[in-house]
Design a protein around this motif. Structure first.
Motif, short mmCIF file in Angstrom:
data_model
loop_
_atom_site.label_atom_id
_atom_site.label_comp_id
_atom_site.label_asym_id
_atom_site.label_seq_id
_atom_site.Cartn_x
_atom_site.Cartn_y
_atom_site.Cartn_z
N GLY A 56 14.10 41.09 69.58
CA GLY A 56 12.63 40.63 68.56
C GLY A 56 13.82 40.15 67.08
N VAL A 57 15.06 39.89 67.93
CA VAL A 57 15.73 39.22 66.64
C VAL A 57 15.52 37.91 66.55
N THR A 58 15.28 37.43 65.17
CA THR A 58 14.78 35.45 65.04
C THR A 58 16.67 35.44 64.07
N VAL A 73 21.77 50.81 61.98
CA VAL A 73 21.01 49.80 63.58
C VAL A 73 20.59 51.19 64.05
N SER A 74 19.50 51.52 64.73
CA SER A 74 19.64 52.14 66.01
C SER A 74 20.61 51.73 67.32
N GLY A 75 20.98 53.41 67.24
CA GLY A 75 22.12 52.85 68.21
C GLY A 75 21.67 52.31 69.95
N ALA A 76 20.73 52.06 70.35
CA ALA A 76 20.85 51.40 71.50
C ALA A 76 21.03 49.37 71.81
N ALA A 77 20.62 49.28 69.27
CA ALA A 77 20.81 47.80 69.96
C ALA A 77 22.11 47.80 69.41
N VAL A 78 23.36 48.72 68.67
CA VAL A 78 24.61 48.32 68.08
C VAL A 78 25.36 47.43 68.87
N MET A 111 18.15 44.07 52.22
CA MET A 111 16.86 44.47 52.53
C MET A 111 15.22 43.10 52.48
N VAL A 112 14.76 42.80 53.66
CA VAL A 112 13.75 42.10 53.39
C VAL A 112 12.18 42.79 53.73
N GLY A 113 10.90 41.15 53.59
CA GLY A 113 9.32 42.11 54.23
C GLY A 113 9.71 42.47 55.58
N ARG A 114 10.41 42.34 56.43
CA ARG A 114 9.89 42.04 57.97
C ARG A 114 11.18 42.58 58.27
N GLY A 115 12.32 43.46 57.30
CA GLY A 115 13.31 43.88 58.49
C GLY A 115 15.03 43.40 57.93
N VAL A 119 17.13 41.01 61.62
CA VAL A 119 16.47 41.94 62.78
C VAL A 119 15.73 42.87 62.02
N PRO A 120 14.48 42.62 63.26
CA PRO A 120 12.95 43.10 62.54
C PRO A 120 12.96 44.90 62.38
#
Length: 727
Positions: free
Chosen positions: A596-598, A506-511, A541-545, A615-616
């Protein structure tokens, strides 16, 4: 914008409705008055064809009843008297039948009158049966009176149906005439009863006579009360005559048990009945003469009233249309201004205030303009709207200032708490490093865990007040490590099981935000499930994240509650400090919207609830697995395992060396893997019952806690190097 009819339509409806009612009322009154007047003009036809003939039938029936009474008593002086009386009754009955059923009479009778007329004909049809009983002497004096009375009563009921006047005075006089005719019928019954008994009445006959006399005495004054002086005169003259007084005295004495001279009685009663019949006839003629001009006068008044009413209706329509158009124009202008205020100006003010821009109240809420000659109420309403819009803008500005101030105060308090808690965590690290007592280390570990949770709550308060998390990481962090760090921030972290998942970062800015989001969802799962149940965390892992499933085995939610929470998570509303329920979902929804998380809640197959977090793909980075070199020397074996560095911190992978490695398989150069090697201690299976585990000595426990302390210290140092936590 609200849907509905236009102001013009409603004003028109408001004006047209009473106008239509006025026209309908005018038409109804005119038609009713004209109809009543026409009915009065038809009185002559009803009187000549129905009333006169039916009254003559009643008089002839009274004569036949008297002759029948003489026949029963055996005192008839003329043997042909009864036959002559019956012949007259038959003749007048035919005349009544022909005249009442004729086309002229039927055209002026209504349905009620016709129905009662048929009742009269049905009663008259019983005459042959009554006469047969008289001839066979099967009637007593009392039954004789009752048989003939049924015909007279049906005719008197017809009279009440034939009343066609709505004039109160004429209606009362007509009712008085009917009552006077009923009085004559009652006196005729008394006369026939005395003659039939020949002065020797039985007790039943005396009771019947007393009842008839009491009724007649009661009705006669009521009949006179309904007449005016002219119509009352013949009846008053009769009431004060010597014959009437003598008749009343003879009746009173006979009822009291005194003997009566039948000849004397007939000499007095016959003239009284004749004068009463004559008075009823003359009064009816006078009343008929009054009804015809009354009908003409009513028609004249109805015409004048109808014309004036029509003029008034036309004037009302014209005035209503003009006034309605003027009010419609004024209200339409006021409506346009109000809609502009509600749909454009106020939303723009609120939007600017939310963005922190300054607002000019005078420019944003200009006064509403109406014409100089506007209706006073409309002008007052416009002034009220001016006051409302100024108040609304002032309130919006003040509310924005208040919300900004409250958010700033909460954010400052939370930042201070974060700073203190971070210092407290460092102090705990030092204490753990300096302490070797196993019991003290256990308490310090619990205190460290509580402090970590307090730091998460303070961070949630910062997020709700519009701030951002203070912790930052550089580079990508494995998702599994993020989930383990989130689970470590939950009170009942021992119930949480994070299953192995693909190597993704996961990107460090969003951790920090994602770790907080997962912690809120995991804690909610632990709170609403039994203490003995596991909270499972899986990811793939899925198709959109990258999808993460957090599943509990609690009592679950109702469909309504689940739909409501899903709606709030999909589009989180602005946080309201007054709503303190489900703050975790509020924080999770805010963080999800930021990245942008669902988040979706659905029922769990175990009866609980499953939270699916998507998670996108923009936040997910694939990570190559770390190399795991295998040592072929029989002395040591290097293995990789995950070490939890402490509550709230990311777990880290460390390499350890195992001495006295297990023997290699025969013919192979690789070491043999031991069962459950590398699993956390709480997830390992218990040893078989036949070989109970030996208790650790104090020295072994101290060594174990010292190693845990060292791991926490290294984790804190690594976290500080990667960005750390700042207040």
């Amino acid at each position: 914008m609200a849907s509905g009819r236009s102001i013009r339509f409603k004003i028109a409806t408001l004006l047209v409705t009473p106008l239509i009612s006025l026209v309908a009322l005018w038409g109804f009154a005119a038609s009713t008055t004209s109809g009543e007047a026409m009915n009065l003009l038809k009185v002559e036809t009803i009187w000549s064809d129905v009333i006169n003939n039916s009254d003559a039938l009643v008089a002839e029936l009274q004569n036949e009843r008297l002759a029948s009474a003489e026949q029963i008593a055996g005192t008839a002086a003329d043997p042909s008297a009864l036959a002559n009386a019956r012949a007259k009754v038959d003749r007048i009955r035919k005349i009544l039948t022909v005249s009442a059923t004729g086309e002229r009479a039927q055209s002026v009778l209504n349905a009620d009158m016709k129905s009662q007329l048929q009742e009269v004909f049905a009663a008259v049809e019983r005459l042959p049966e009554i006469r047969h009983k008289v001839d066979a002497r099967r009637l007593t004096p009392a039954t004789l009176i009752e048989e003939y009375a049924s015909i007279a009563e049906s005719i008197h009921l017809l009279y009440s149906r034939l009343s066609v006047s709505t004039d109160v005075r004429l209606a009362l006089q007509a009712q008085g005439l009917i009552t006077a005719d009923e009085t004559r019928e009652l006196l005729s019954r008394e006369h026939a009863l005395i003659v039939a008994t020949d002065g020797k009445a039985s007790m039943r006959d005396l009771h019947l006579l007393a009842g008839l006399d009491a009724t007649r005495t009661h009705l006669f004054p009521k009949a006179l009360a309904n007449f005016d002086t002219e119509l009352r005169f013949p009846f008053e003259k009769l009431a004060y005559s010597s014959r009437y007084v003598t008749m009343e005295n003879l009746l009173e004495g006979y009822i009291d048990g005194q003997p009566i001279d039948v000849d004397l009685w007939r000499g007095v009663a016959d003239p009284v009945l004749q004068e009463l019949t004559k008075g009823i006839g003359s009064t009816g003629t006078k009343l008929l003469a009054r009804m015809e001009p009354a009908g003409t006068a009513i028609l004249l008044r109805a015409g004048v009233a109808g014309a004036l009413g029509l003029i008034a209706v036309v004037v009302s329509v014209v005035v209503s249309i003009r006034v309605g158009r003027r009010i419609t124009r004024e209200l339409a202008a006021l409506r346009r201004t109000a809609l502009d205020l509600a749909e454009i100006r106020l939303p723009d003010v609120v939007t600017k205030l939310r963005r922190g821009e300054s607002v000019d109240i005078a420019a944003e809420a200009p006064p509403i303009e109406v014409g100089r000659n506007a209706t006073s109420e409309v002008a007052d309403l416009a002034a009220a709207f001016d006051s409302v819009q100024h108040t609304a803008v002032d309130a919006a500005v003040e509310q924005a200032r208040l919300r900004h101030g409250v958010a700033e105060a909460l954010r400052n308090l939370a930042r201070r708490s974060q700073s203190l808690l971070q210092r407290q965590l460092r102090l705990l690290d030092e204490m753990q490093h300096q302490t070797e007592d196993p019991e003290a280390l256990e308490h310090l570990f619990k205190l460290d865990h509580l402090t970590t949770r307090m730091r998460r709550h303070a961070e949630g308060l910062v997020l709700l007040s519009g701030g951002s998390a203070g912790r930052r990481w550089r580079g990508a962090i494995p998702v599994e490590d993020v989930l383990n760090g989130a689970a470590a921030q939950v009170e009942e972290y021992t119930r949480v099981r994070v299953y192995p998942m693909p190597e993704c970062g996961v990107s460090g800015a969003a951790v920090a935000d994602l770790m907080h989001l997962f912690a809120e969802l995991i804690e909610n799962a632990t709170q609403f499930s039994a203490p003995s149940n596991e909270v499972s965390v899986r990811g793939e892992m899925v198709g959109r994240g990258f999808a993460v499933e957090i599943e509990d085995r609690g009592l679950g939610m109702t469909d309504e509650m689940r739909d409501s929470i899903n709606a709030r998570l999909a589009s989180p509303p602005e946080f309201d400090p007054a709503q303190t329920e489900r703050l975790g979902f509020a924080v999770a929804g805010m963080l999800a919207a930021r990245h942008g998380v669902t988040i979706t809640l659905k029922p769990s197959p175990y009866g609980g609830t499953t939270a699916i977090v998507l998670v996108p793909g923009t936040l997910v980075e694939p990570m190559a697995p770390e190399p795991q070199p295998l040592e072929f020397e029989p002395v040591t074996v290097s293995v990789l395992h995950t070490e939890h560095t402490g509550p709230g911190m990311l777990p880290r992978r460390v390499r350890t060396s195992k001495r006295d490695a297990p023997a290699l398989n025969e013919g192979e150069g690789l070491p043999r893997r031991e069962r459950q090697t590398g699993l956390p201690q709480r997830l390992k299976q218990a040893p078989p019952p036949q070989s109970p585990a030996e208790e650790r000595s104090p020295e072994e426990a101290r060594a174990l806690l010292s190693s845990l302390q060292s791991g926490w210290q290294r984790g804190r140092q690594d976290s500080d190097q990667d960005g750390g936590s700042r207040p």
